[in-house]
Design an enzyme around this catalytic site. Structure first.
Site, PDB file in Angstrom:
ATOM      1  CD  GLU A  54       1.628 -21.116  27.223  1.00 59.93           C
ATOM      2  OE1 GLU A  54       1.597 -21.152  28.481  1.00 59.93           O
ATOM      3  OE2 GLU A  54       0.609 -21.196  26.523  1.00 59.93           O
ATOM      4  CG  HIS A  99      -0.986 -15.053  22.421  1.00 58.10           C
ATOM      5  ND1 HIS A  99      -1.257 -15.694  21.231  1.00 58.10           N
ATOM      6  CD2 HIS A  99      -0.569 -16.017  23.274  1.00 58.10           C
ATOM      7  CE1 HIS A  99      -1.017 -16.981  21.353  1.00 58.10           C
ATOM      8  NE2 HIS A  99      -0.600 -17.219  22.588  1.00 58.10           N
TER       9      HIS A  99
END
Length: 219
Positions: A93, A17
């Protein structure tokens, strides 16, 4: 035999990202979230430019907002919309537990102190990414941080989900996160010493029925 494998494979473009406010403040950002910064938006746009000329059949991201936003910026710049756009929790994550949102350097200094060391890098020198992940788990008073085996198990489950969604010869976007991507390629045999995936970077994987191959990392 190699030709048979090639027929049964598909390609994943694994993107980290774009950067966020918490990235800019050097904060531990695992399952907590923050918006893309202006720089992060530009990084997502640059990733989209790198992917021009590739027909992306499907576009996935983790379910965290910064990954969803990056995915949407990328697909909005594509000449043709993917046939499937979804969120996959398996590509979240790593969960940093009690340490979420705290200063990264300070936290790793505290985790490394019982080893007589000072940083995450020091722990990695001792025993690789597994040592670092397991040390965080052991230091976490909430016991919520994921250890190495938990993360790898989640990654393997993510590969299986991709195999269920995708068919041979497809090109697939997956937007995920820095520590997860680093652990993934390390698990697959890539040396990531002093090589953390940059925001907006692209890692190319070939997914076979029984294995995953890293073609390029952190490009």
């Amino acid at each position: 035999m190699k030709e048979v494998f090639a027929m049964d494979s598909f390609t994943v473009y694994l993107v980290r990202h774009g950067s966020t406010m918490l990235n800019g403040f050097n904060r531990m950002q695992g399952w907590i979230d923050s918006d893309l910064s202006e720089e992060g938006i530009r990084q997502a746009q640059q990733a989209a430019e790198k992917l021009q000329g590739i027909t992306l059949n499907r576009a996935f991201s983790s379910d965290l907002g910064r990954a969803v936003s990056t995915r949407n910026i990328i697909i909005n710049q594509l000449p043709q919309a993917p046939q499937e756009i979804e969120q996959l929790q398996e590509f979240r994550e790593v969960n940093f537990g009690f340490f979420e949102g705290l200063n990264s350097d300070d936290i790793w200094s505290g985790i490394a102190a019982p080893y007589g060391k000072h940083s995450q890098g020091d722990l990695i020198e001792i025993g690789g990414l597994k040592e670092a992940r397991d040390a965080m788990k052991q230091s976490d008073p909430s016991h919520m941080a994921e250890d190495y085996d938990e993360v790898i198990s989640r990654i393997r489950a993510g590969f299986q989900v991709l195999r269920q969604h995708c068919t041979s010869h497809e090109s697939v976007l997956v937007v995920s996160h820095g520590t997860l991507i680093r652990m993934l390629v390390d698990y697959l045999g890539v040396d990531t010493t002093d090589n953390y995936p940059g925001n907006g970077s692209i890692t190319e994987l070939t997914i076979f029925p029984d294995q995953v191959v890293v073609e390029t990392y952190n490009q």
